[in-house]
Motif scaffolding. Sequence first.
Motif: not given
Ligand code: 1GP
Length: 249
Positions: A21, A78, A171, A173, A175-178, A206-207, A227-230
């Motif tokens: 992400l 997204f 999905y 989730e 939350g991002s940065g959980a 994800g999250g 899914v990974t974002g941060n």
């Molecule tokens: C996408 O919220 C995620 O579902 C992304 O989370 O940034 O913690 O990886 P992170």
Amino acid sequence: MGRILDKILADSQERRLHFTLIDPEKVGALKAGELARLAYDAGTDAILVGGSIGVFEPHLGKIVREIKNNVDLPVILFPSNINGLTGEADAVLFMTMLNSEDPYYISGVQMQASTIVLRLGLEPIPTSYIVVGYGGTAGYVGRARPVPYDKPEIAASYALAGAMLGSKLIYLEAGSGAPRPVPPEMVSLTRKLLDKSRLDTRIIVGGGVRSPQTAESLARAGAHILVTGNLIEENPMLLPSIVEAFKKA
Ligand code: 1GP
């Protein structure tokens, strides 16, 4: 069904997938291209582009174009609202936040978005979005009533309802940065129920995933897509091992 969803369904029958992400609020176009290349090298299978605040055109379109210039991967939007749409992408997770307390996020924004998605020529991927535990900005903005971490049966029941309503992707989730990701027990119960239903769906989780161990336990629990974002910004060196742990488990 469309080309991207067909490929996700077919590929994830053979192997687990990882999506990266990229949040347009946090990066410029050049950086987004760089991150996409890092993710590609780490073995990611698609790039998701979206975020809950600060997403706007033409910035969003520039980011997607730059990602596409750098990697030959599907770019899937997204969005958290109609400002998260651009015709530069291949597809959009056409989501309903099943556990929102606000009808806008369950069916209102979809009504506003549907004709835009059609006119932009985006492939809509029917997706049920279920916010768990921490919830993060997505949960706050979407007015979610997050499923408690210790109530897997609630998440699994939402997931089954989503599948029965026709979603192809479910999905979960955190939350991002959980601080704590979706618990593996929640994923395994969800998987069990969905398998029993024989509806053709895939589970995305994800999250807050920050370690190969977590990725592995989510894989073993039955997640199809991680899914990974941060991580790609905060600790890109770790990404290859997380992707590998998830795929090889
Ligand atoms: C996408 O919220 C995620 O579902 C992304 O989370 O940034 O913690 O990886 P992170």
